[in-house]
Write a protein that holds these residues in place. Structure first.
Motif, mmCIF file in Angstrom:
data_model
loop_
_atom_site.group_PDB
_atom_site.id
_atom_site.type_symbol
_atom_site.label_atom_id
_atom_site.label_comp_id
_atom_site.label_asym_id
_atom_site.label_seq_id
_atom_site.Cartn_x
_atom_site.Cartn_y
_atom_site.Cartn_z
ATOM 1 N N UNK A 131 4.448 0.081 2.771
ATOM 2 C CA UNK A 131 4.178 1.485 3.115
ATOM 3 C C UNK A 131 2.814 1.938 2.600
ATOM 4 N N UNK A 179 12.323 -4.962 -8.388
ATOM 5 C CA UNK A 179 13.451 -4.719 -7.473
ATOM 6 C C UNK A 179 13.073 -5.411 -6.171
ATOM 7 N N UNK A 208 16.247 1.284 -0.698
ATOM 8 C CA UNK A 208 14.873 0.938 -1.078
ATOM 9 C C UNK A 208 13.830 2.014 -0.772
ATOM 10 N N UNK A 209 14.324 3.238 -0.501
ATOM 11 C CA UNK A 209 13.415 4.381 -0.359
ATOM 12 C C UNK A 209 13.756 5.394 -1.449
ATOM 13 N N UNK A 210 12.725 5.991 -2.046
ATOM 14 C CA UNK A 210 12.960 6.998 -3.076
ATOM 15 C C UNK A 210 13.714 8.182 -2.489
ATOM 16 N N UNK A 231 8.943 -3.391 0.450
ATOM 17 C CA UNK A 231 8.996 -2.199 1.313
ATOM 18 C C UNK A 231 7.946 -1.177 0.867
ATOM 19 N N UNK A 232 7.910 -0.911 -0.444
ATOM 20 C CA UNK A 232 6.995 0.118 -0.944
ATOM 21 C C UNK A 232 5.533 -0.326 -0.827
ATOM 22 N N UNK A 285 12.705 -6.737 -2.723
ATOM 23 C CA UNK A 285 13.048 -6.063 -1.473
ATOM 24 C C UNK A 285 12.378 -4.696 -1.450
ATOM 25 N N UNK A 286 12.732 -3.845 -2.385
ATOM 26 C CA UNK A 286 12.088 -2.527 -2.460
ATOM 27 C C UNK A 286 10.602 -2.688 -2.791
ATOM 28 N N UNK A 287 10.288 -3.658 -3.620
ATOM 29 C CA UNK A 287 8.886 -3.945 -3.944
ATOM 30 C C UNK A 287 8.070 -4.150 -2.668
ATOM 31 N N UNK A 326 16.899 5.523 -5.652
ATOM 32 C CA UNK A 326 16.538 5.068 -4.302
ATOM 33 C C UNK A 326 17.818 4.816 -3.511
#
Lengths: 77, 151, 151, 77
Positions: C67, C57, D53-55, C63-64, C59-61, D50
């Motif tokens: 973090x 995914x 892009x946050x769970x 972001x996560x 973008x989310x990759x 999500x």
């Protein structure tokens, strides 16, 4: 028939030599080997001992042709 | 399994590459490689360090490393292990030690690389002498637990 | 800190070399480097595997992963972190993931490389689809705890 | 003003599409977004969600211009 005794690192510098030969007369403990070769010098508290490259306690027995070693805590890695 | 004690500088990444290429039987079998590289810092215990000499008890070094690796390979599921350690004169940024572990699953690789490093630090007869900027030399008196000391 | 998601094959050792050379400010400061490389095996769950597709995914990759690395750098004493992950079509023996951590002391490097790998495996949106020898394809349904499963 | 909804991996194959657009009318929960777009298809038990892009949990609220994603447990590394 003798015992080879080796010293390493700071202990070697303290004693001013890296090895001794001790004629083998009878079985004795590691600490007695030290005392015979270093008369009047107490073995420092933290010193480790090995016989034939395996760690041993100071009361372990030394036989003819053994290699005994004394050295400070190891600091490799 | 291979243990190398080197008297001259080495490139840890080249050592890994060389060993991995030569161990062709692992190809496709290892899912996890865990590598630890210890490198000489230019400071320790609050002092600037300009050089270091690593002494060892040749023979006992190899015996003890062999025992440690054998123990690890009995306790965990590991495919192969490479350990390289420098002796002699080192300078800041020189690699000191390399531990590389190949296994099928990651848990074993992580556990074994750490186990070998901790055992090496406590049992293998290497000794470090640091040369300070002032030219004074001092023996490192003991290894730490691997975290920042409160200085 | 750097995160790279790559659609083509990469050499983990070259990535480490490149990153370490570019991060000149670390020179002499890091005493410990802990590296984990995940490599595609030619077997899984008792079957021979001939290929794999990694979806993510985008973008989310990032972001996560950002973090996770930030959390690790707050919790431990770390100098720098590099994470590289493959997506797209892979073949046995292809590197999938690289995590490299530089720190002053070894405890932090070991802890952080493992922390990042476990967090990546449980939180970062990548999915693997395996292509078996029979040409059948199957999605990997979940990541394991990193040790040999009782199959 | 719409909500973008994305599906990944085995869920994408199950549904036969990778994304939907949903016109934003009012704030609703993640699970209601699923129900509106996948009438009669129950959300599989293990699916994660999500927002931007946050769970999030399935009862989290979705606002206009949000991106919602549904996907199976991750299997990277």
């Amino acid at each position: 028939m003798s015992i080879k005794v080796r010293y390493f690192a700071s202990l070697k510098e303290l004693l001013g030599r890296s090895e001794d030969e001790l004629e083998f007369v009878e079985v004795m403990s590691v600490i007695e080997v030290w005392k015979q070769l270093n008369i009047g010098i107490e073995l420092p508290d933290n010193i480790l001992a090995a016989i034939n490259m395996e760690y041993v306690s100071l009361d372990s027995l030394v036989n003819k042709d053994d290699e005994v070693a004394f050295f400070p805590p190891v600091t490799g890695g | 399994m291979q243990v190398k004690i080197l008297e001259t500088a080495f490139d840890p990444l080249q050592e890994i590459q060389r060993y991995q290429s030569s161990a062709g039987s692992m190809k496709g079998k290892y899912g996890a490689t865990s590598i630890f590289i210890g490198t000489m810092r230019d400071f320790n215990d609050g002092d600037n360090i300009k050089g270091m000499t690593v002494e060892h008890y040749s023979g006992m070094t190899e015996v003890q490393l062999g025992k440690i690796i054998t123990e690890a390979m009995q306790k965990w599921q590991v495919l192969d292990v490479l350990v390289v350690h420098r002796v002699g004169d080192l300078y800041p940024d020189d690699p000191i030690v390399l531990v590389a572990v190949w296994s099928t699953h990651r848990g074993d690789a992580f556990d074994v690389s750490r186990y070998i490093m901790e055992a090496l630090k406590s049992k293998v007869p290497f000794w470090k002498k640091e040369i300070l900027q002032s030219e004074a030399a001092r023996w490192v008196d003991k290894n730490t637990d691997g975290y920042k000391r409160h200085e």
